[in-house]
Design a protein around this motif. Structure first.
Motif, PDB file in Angstrom:
ATOM      1  N   ARG A 142       0.846  -1.195   0.000  1.00 42.36           N
ATOM      2  CA  ARG A 142       0.000   0.000   0.000  1.00 42.36           C
ATOM      3  C   ARG A 142       0.882   1.246   0.000  1.00 42.36           C
ATOM      4  O   ARG A 142       1.873   1.317   0.714  1.00 42.36           O
ATOM      5  CB  ARG A 142      -0.902   0.031   1.237  1.00 42.36           C
ATOM      6  CG  ARG A 142      -1.874  -1.103   1.345  1.00 42.36           C
ATOM      7  CD  ARG A 142      -2.551  -1.101   2.702  1.00 42.36           C
ATOM      8  NE  ARG A 142      -3.361   0.100   2.920  1.00 42.36           N
ATOM      9  CZ  ARG A 142      -3.973   0.343   4.077  1.00 42.36           C
ATOM     10  NH1 ARG A 142      -3.849  -0.490   5.103  1.00 42.36           N
ATOM     11  NH2 ARG A 142      -4.709   1.442   4.212  1.00 42.36           N
ATOM     12  N   LYS A 143       0.508   2.219  -0.818  1.00 45.77           N
ATOM     13  CA  LYS A 143       1.201   3.491  -0.804  1.00 45.77           C
ATOM     14  C   LYS A 143       0.629   4.343   0.332  1.00 45.77           C
ATOM     15  O   LYS A 143      -0.568   4.612   0.361  1.00 45.77           O
ATOM     16  CB  LYS A 143       1.042   4.208  -2.147  1.00 45.77           C
ATOM     17  CG  LYS A 143       1.840   3.584  -3.272  1.00 45.77           C
ATOM     18  CD  LYS A 143       1.747   4.423  -4.535  1.00 45.77           C
ATOM     19  CE  LYS A 143       2.604   3.835  -5.651  1.00 45.77           C
ATOM     20  NZ  LYS A 143       2.514   4.641  -6.895  1.00 45.77           N
ATOM     21  N   ILE A 144       1.491   4.735   1.241  1.00 47.06           N
ATOM     22  CA  ILE A 144       1.079   5.541   2.394  1.00 47.06           C
ATOM     23  C   ILE A 144       1.800   6.881   2.345  1.00 47.06           C
ATOM     24  O   ILE A 144       3.031   6.935   2.293  1.00 47.06           O
ATOM     25  CB  ILE A 144       1.390   4.825   3.726  1.00 47.06           C
ATOM     26  CG1 ILE A 144       0.703   3.457   3.783  1.00 47.06           C
ATOM     27  CG2 ILE A 144       0.973   5.697   4.905  1.00 47.06           C
ATOM     28  CD1 ILE A 144      -0.810   3.506   3.730  1.00 47.06           C
ATOM     29  N   GLN A 145       1.025   7.954   2.328  1.00 53.54           N
ATOM     30  CA  GLN A 145       1.578   9.305   2.319  1.00 53.54           C
ATOM     31  C   GLN A 145       1.643   9.837   3.752  1.00 53.54           C
ATOM     32  O   GLN A 145       0.639   9.863   4.460  1.00 53.54           O
ATOM     33  CB  GLN A 145       0.720  10.240   1.474  1.00 53.54           C
ATOM     34  CG  GLN A 145       1.160  11.696   1.496  1.00 53.54           C
ATOM     35  CD  GLN A 145       2.550  11.894   0.892  1.00 53.54           C
ATOM     36  OE1 GLN A 145       2.773  11.565  -0.258  1.00 53.54           O
ATOM     37  NE2 GLN A 145       3.468  12.441   1.683  1.00 53.54           N
ATOM     38  N   PHE A 146       2.829  10.251   4.170  1.00 54.61           N
ATOM     39  CA  PHE A 146       2.990  10.760   5.528  1.00 54.61           C
ATOM     40  C   PHE A 146       2.948  12.285   5.550  1.00 54.61           C
ATOM     41  O   PHE A 146       3.461  12.954   4.644  1.00 54.61           O
ATOM     42  CB  PHE A 146       4.302  10.274   6.139  1.00 54.61           C
ATOM     43  CG  PHE A 146       4.259   8.839   6.575  1.00 54.61           C
ATOM     44  CD1 PHE A 146       3.865   8.500   7.850  1.00 54.61           C
ATOM     45  CD2 PHE A 146       4.590   7.827   5.684  1.00 54.61           C
ATOM     46  CE1 PHE A 146       3.808   7.181   8.257  1.00 54.61           C
ATOM     47  CE2 PHE A 146       4.531   6.499   6.072  1.00 54.61           C
ATOM     48  CZ  PHE A 146       4.142   6.172   7.357  1.00 54.61           C
ATOM     49  N   VAL A 147       2.315  12.806   6.580  1.00 53.66           N
ATOM     50  CA  VAL A 147       2.296  14.239   6.853  1.00 53.66           C
ATOM     51  C   VAL A 147       3.005  14.451   8.188  1.00 53.66           C
ATOM     52  O   VAL A 147       2.707  13.769   9.168  1.00 53.66           O
ATOM     53  CB  VAL A 147       0.851  14.781   6.933  1.00 53.66           C
ATOM     54  CG1 VAL A 147       0.856  16.259   7.303  1.00 53.66           C
ATOM     55  CG2 VAL A 147       0.128  14.569   5.605  1.00 53.66           C
ATOM     56  N   LYS A 148       3.961  15.368   8.206  1.00 56.24           N
ATOM     57  CA  LYS A 148       4.728  15.623   9.428  1.00 56.24           C
ATOM     58  C   LYS A 148       4.161  16.815  10.164  1.00 56.24           C
ATOM     59  O   LYS A 148       3.963  17.885   9.588  1.00 56.24           O
ATOM     60  CB  LYS A 148       6.196  15.881   9.077  1.00 56.24           C
ATOM     61  CG  LYS A 148       7.110  15.974  10.298  1.00 56.24           C
ATOM     62  CD  LYS A 148       8.571  16.070   9.885  1.00 56.24           C
ATOM     63  CE  LYS A 148       9.502  16.028  11.082  1.00 56.24           C
ATOM     64  NZ  LYS A 148      10.938  16.067  10.660  1.00 56.24           N
ATOM     65  N   LEU A 149       3.902  16.624  11.461  1.00 57.62           N
ATOM     66  CA  LEU A 149       3.345  17.677  12.293  1.00 57.62           C
ATOM     67  C   LEU A 149       4.340  18.035  13.389  1.00 57.62           C
ATOM     68  O   LEU A 149       4.876  17.163  14.068  1.00 57.62           O
ATOM     69  CB  LEU A 149       2.027  17.218  12.909  1.00 57.62           C
ATOM     70  CG  LEU A 149       0.985  16.762  11.877  1.00 57.62           C
ATOM     71  CD1 LEU A 149       0.760  15.268  11.993  1.00 57.62           C
ATOM     72  CD2 LEU A 149      -0.304  17.518  12.057  1.00 57.62           C
ATOM     73  N   ILE A 150       4.576  19.326  13.549  1.00 55.82           N
ATOM     74  CA  ILE A 150       5.549  19.803  14.527  1.00 55.82           C
ATOM     75  C   ILE A 150       4.865  20.765  15.496  1.00 55.82           C
ATOM     76  O   ILE A 150       4.202  21.713  15.071  1.00 55.82           O
ATOM     77  CB  ILE A 150       6.717  20.516  13.838  1.00 55.82           C
ATOM     78  CG1 ILE A 150       7.402  19.558  12.850  1.00 55.82           C
ATOM     79  CG2 ILE A 150       7.727  21.039  14.863  1.00 55.82           C
ATOM     80  CD1 ILE A 150       8.472  20.211  12.010  1.00 55.82           C
ATOM     81  N   PRO A 151       4.979  20.525  16.816  1.00 53.97           N
ATOM     82  CA  PRO A 151       4.344  21.409  17.795  1.00 53.97           C
ATOM     83  C   PRO A 151       4.875  22.833  17.714  1.00 53.97           C
ATOM     84  O   PRO A 151       6.075  23.048  17.529  1.00 53.97           O
ATOM     85  CB  PRO A 151       4.712  20.776  19.146  1.00 53.97           C
ATOM     86  CG  PRO A 151       5.090  19.372  18.824  1.00 53.97           C
ATOM     87  CD  PRO A 151       5.694  19.415  17.452  1.00 53.97           C
ATOM     88  N   MET A 152       3.975  23.800  17.824  1.00 57.28           N
ATOM     89  CA  MET A 152       4.388  25.200  17.881  1.00 57.28           C
ATOM     90  C   MET A 152       4.970  25.539  19.251  1.00 57.28           C
ATOM     91  O   MET A 152       5.785  26.445  19.383  1.00 57.28           O
ATOM     92  CB  MET A 152       3.192  26.106  17.599  1.00 57.28           C
ATOM     93  CG  MET A 152       2.657  26.005  16.182  1.00 57.28           C
ATOM     94  SD  MET A 152       1.224  27.105  15.947  1.00 57.28           S
ATOM     95  CE  MET A 152       0.810  26.731  14.243  1.00 57.28           C
ATOM     96  N   ASP A 153       4.548  24.796  20.267  1.00 50.83           N
ATOM     97  CA  ASP A 153       5.019  25.010  21.634  1.00 50.83           C
ATOM     98  C   ASP A 153       6.425  24.430  21.776  1.00 50.83           C
ATOM     99  O   ASP A 153       6.627  23.212  21.675  1.00 50.83           O
ATOM    100  CB  ASP A 153       4.069  24.341  22.626  1.00 50.83           C
ATOM    101  CG  ASP A 153       4.471  24.567  24.072  1.00 50.83           C
ATOM    102  OD1 ASP A 153       5.476  25.281  24.323  1.00 50.83           O
ATOM    103  OD2 ASP A 153       3.790  24.024  24.965  1.00 50.83           O
ATOM    104  N   SER A 154       7.404  25.281  22.010  1.00 50.58           N
ATOM    105  CA  SER A 154       8.796  24.831  22.125  1.00 50.58           C
ATOM    106  C   SER A 154       9.009  23.954  23.356  1.00 50.58           C
ATOM    107  O   SER A 154      10.014  23.238  23.439  1.00 50.58           O
ATOM    108  CB  SER A 154       9.739  26.030  22.178  1.00 50.58           C
ATOM    109  OG  SER A 154       9.414  26.873  23.284  1.00 50.58           O
ATOM    110  N   ASN A 155       8.076  23.992  24.304  1.00 42.25           N
ATOM    111  CA  ASN A 155       8.196  23.182  25.521  1.00 42.25           C
ATOM    112  C   ASN A 155       7.421  21.868  25.430  1.00 42.25           C
ATOM    113  O   ASN A 155       7.320  21.131  26.415  1.00 42.25           O
ATOM    114  CB  ASN A 155       7.694  23.976  26.732  1.00 42.25           C
ATOM    115  CG  ASN A 155       8.569  25.186  27.020  1.00 42.25           C
ATOM    116  OD1 ASN A 155       9.793  25.115  26.942  1.00 42.25           O
ATOM    117  ND2 ASN A 155       7.928  26.297  27.356  1.00 42.25           N
ATOM    118  N   SER A 156       6.886  21.567  24.262  1.00 41.34           N
ATOM    119  CA  SER A 156       6.101  20.350  24.098  1.00 41.34           C
ATOM    120  C   SER A 156       6.965  19.106  24.312  1.00 41.34           C
ATOM    121  O   SER A 156       8.148  19.078  23.944  1.00 41.34           O
ATOM    122  CB  SER A 156       5.481  20.301  22.702  1.00 41.34           C
ATOM    123  OG  SER A 156       4.835  19.057  22.480  1.00 41.34           O
TER     124      SER A 156
END
Length: 219
Positions: A142-156
């Motif tokens: 299966r072709k799986i497309q990944f989306v990368k999410l990065i927290p805006m909170d630097s303390n996350s």
């Protein structure tokens, strides 16, 4: 206590799996894909998922795997994970622990942003992350497309999240959460069913089944 902590960690990942969608200041292609996923999921009357949940930390030599399932209809859900069944009827949450023969009853508000519930898998728009298209991978044909999410909170505590989406079905395949402490949790959907014929009593707690259980009312 370890089981409770694992449960909270799992619920957070399950919630992230379907709520980290719809943010500002992001990649247009990623937004278009996430919008399609959101629209597809919201069109279903109910969703039934089987899943695999893996927690890894190579530095601490931790590799734990468990499986579970969840059925959702609106705000209602029934979740089985780590030997515990959680039933939410839209107002009251029942946590059933057969090992301890205990039922914990509490009020739960699905509109509360601090409340971590599987029902939020249908709530697609939150704030606090930027996102962009990541790699496309071939996983088991299966072709799986990944989306990368990065927290805006630097303390996350979260370093980043990779959300894997099947572009053909517009269904979420998996979620990989990488923590600042190098802990990686992976939630993989192994079965995705929709619009099932559900029993009218599926989300109803039957106290007659637990006559010998200790009832712990928190509210």
């Amino acid at each position: 206590m370890k089981r409770i902590t694992k449960m909270k960690t799992f619920l957070l990942s399950l919630t992230l799996c379907f709520t980290l969608l719809g943010f500002s200041q992001n990649d247009a292609k990623a937004k278009a894909l996430l919008d399609q996923v959101s629209s597809k999921v919201k069109s279903y009357d109910n969703i039934a998922l089987d899943f695999k949940y893996v927690l890894q930390n190579t530095a601490e030599n931790i590799n734990q795997e468990t499986r579970g399932d969840v059925v959702m209809e609106g705000d209602k859900y029934i979740l089985n994970i780590l030997g515990i069944t959680r039933i939410f009827d839209g107002k009251t949450l029942y946590s059933i622990n057969p090992e301890d023969e205990e039922v914990t009853i509490s009020e739960e508000n699905p509109e509360d942003e601090a409340s971590i519930t599987p029902s939020k898998m249908l709530s697609f728009y939150t704030h606090g992350y930027t996102y962009k298209m990541d790699a496309e991978k071939n996983i088991k044909g299966r072709k799986i497309q990944f989306v990368k999410l990065i927290p805006m909170d630097s303390n996350s505590e979260i370093k980043h999240v990779l959300l894997g989406i099947d572009p053909q079905t517009k269904h979420i395949y998996n979620l990989i959460e990488v923590g600042q402490n190098s802990t990686q949790t992976t939630l993989t959907v192994t079965s995705f069913k929709t619009n099932q014929t559900l029993s009218k009593s599926l989300f109803t707690f039957d106290k007659n089944k637990y006559k010998n259980y200790y009832i712990n009312k928190l509210n």
